[in-house]
Design an enzyme around this catalytic site. Sequence first.
Site, PDB file in Angstrom:
ATOM      1  N   HIS A 158     -19.568 -66.441  -6.240  1.00  0.00           N
ATOM      2  CA  HIS A 158     -19.574 -67.034  -7.576  1.00  0.00           C
ATOM      3  C   HIS A 158     -20.585 -68.165  -7.725  1.00  0.00           C
ATOM      4  O   HIS A 158     -20.822 -68.626  -8.839  1.00  0.00           O
ATOM      5  CB  HIS A 158     -18.171 -67.551  -7.923  1.00  0.00           C
ATOM      6  CG  HIS A 158     -17.167 -66.461  -8.127  1.00  0.00           C
ATOM      7  ND1 HIS A 158     -16.757 -66.046  -9.376  1.00  0.00           N
ATOM      8  CD2 HIS A 158     -16.487 -65.689  -7.241  1.00  0.00           C
ATOM      9  CE1 HIS A 158     -15.866 -65.076  -9.257  1.00  0.00           C
ATOM     10  NE2 HIS A 158     -15.683 -64.844  -7.967  1.00  0.00           N
ATOM     11  N   ASP A 365     -26.420 -73.879 -10.883  1.00  0.00           N
ATOM     12  CA  ASP A 365     -25.120 -73.290 -11.195  1.00  0.00           C
ATOM     13  C   ASP A 365     -25.189 -71.785 -11.009  1.00  0.00           C
ATOM     14  O   ASP A 365     -26.177 -71.151 -11.417  1.00  0.00           O
ATOM     15  CB  ASP A 365     -24.731 -73.597 -12.653  1.00  0.00           C
ATOM     16  CG  ASP A 365     -23.239 -73.819 -12.818  1.00  0.00           C
ATOM     17  OD1 ASP A 365     -22.477 -73.329 -11.964  1.00  0.00           O
ATOM     18  OD2 ASP A 365     -22.842 -74.485 -13.781  1.00  0.00           O
TER      19      ASP A 365
END
Length: 471
Positions: A158, A365
């Site tokens: 992730h 991110d």
Amino acid sequence: MSRLILVSNRVSTPKARGDEVSQGGLAVALSAALRETGGIWFGWSGETIETFSGEINRQSADGVTIATVDLEPQDVDEYYNGYANRTLWPLFHYRIDLAEFDLQFGAGYERVNDRFAATVAPLIEPDDIIWVHDYHLIPLGQRLRRKGLRNPMGFFLHIPWPPYRLMTALPFHRRLVESILEYDVIGFQTSEWLDSFRHYLVTEMGLKIDGDILVYRGRRIKLGAYPIGIDGAQLDRMVTTHNAQEAFKTVRRSAPNQKTVIGVDRLDYSKGLIERFQGYRYFLEHYPDWHSKVFLLQIAPPSRGEVHTYEDIRKQLDELSGRINGAFAHVDWVPIRYVNQAYPRDGLTGFYRASDVALVTPLRDGMNLVAKEFVAAQDPEDPGVLILSKFAGAAEAMGRALLVNPHSKEQISKALERALTMPLSERRDRWEALNDVVRKEDVTAWRDTFLADLRQAEDKLFFATPPTAEH
């Protein structure tokens, strides 16, 4: 259909299907897949026990079986607070200056992965497929293989995968990468993170990759980018709830003649909060006509309080927001509303809809779902503008946002001025393009695409040649 076995560090306890506020879109999507197959979601309970016993706590809700284990305090310190969040997290987010390389952390990380494998293995039947999530559990597939499991196994990361040079700064990096190669499908959020992984395999290990297939020790491994999304229909429903409408009214009533710029982030150094505040201050300095006409609403609930770097960033933000308000505020205007608390998801949806601009500026991110939630929550007739860091995974598909370098206060400042003065026609045009991406690349598409590839692996011969003795 084969059962799905999900394994993650923490488990989202399923709620009733009508209670969507307390569950994110990811949990809803994964729970739906578990319901369809009668599967199990396994992970750490979040609780500690004096001595690890391997005893499984089971519960069922809405057709989903949850199985959790308690960990020893030492496990939590070394595996979670240590290797996961003080070694891998900063390194994978390009912050090698904050990464701590401690042999005890690594030992705890491997010990907990061994314990997870020993505990979950008896729950797995020969026909099950296994989907492991995130950086906490990279070696788990290898540990399950060592126990003789030949089930199809997928792994999804992730967070970003770091560039080759950064990855090689990790002690025993090759051992970690070799463990991830025990999965049949390895997924990343974007093609950039996938390319970084491929570069490591080619440069460090001398492997050859044919398209998206790697043959390693006689096994075919699928490598892919699977951009995670949100549940747009869920956001549509939440924006109509009482909490959302009250949150919307609260923002609008508190400053009826001011524009609202919103930021919603965990209190984490990877989110670029310090750089965001500095960029906002630069905007106030260079565009004084906006004084008393705009405010920044920054919601930043605490994160990982046990790790000292998060305590440091909280102190820095407290001081920085105080200095900005002290320098620019008037009796009837406060330029930054900085809030260290969490809000229900439907309340956040109301805040998004009431805002004119979203300032989403992570330094790095994996994806960033706040950007997508902001877009989904907008009024199509009068949408707000998304300012997005070019270093967020979401930027790969959301090019119609105003993309900025979060390290540049000048770029943040100019983007704010452009967003606040953007004509309605351009705002609509940009929003429609962004919303189209958000609706197509949603969380269900992400889940179904990954599981389709994993089920395709299920139909193939995993081992073209017998596995080596060590595996």
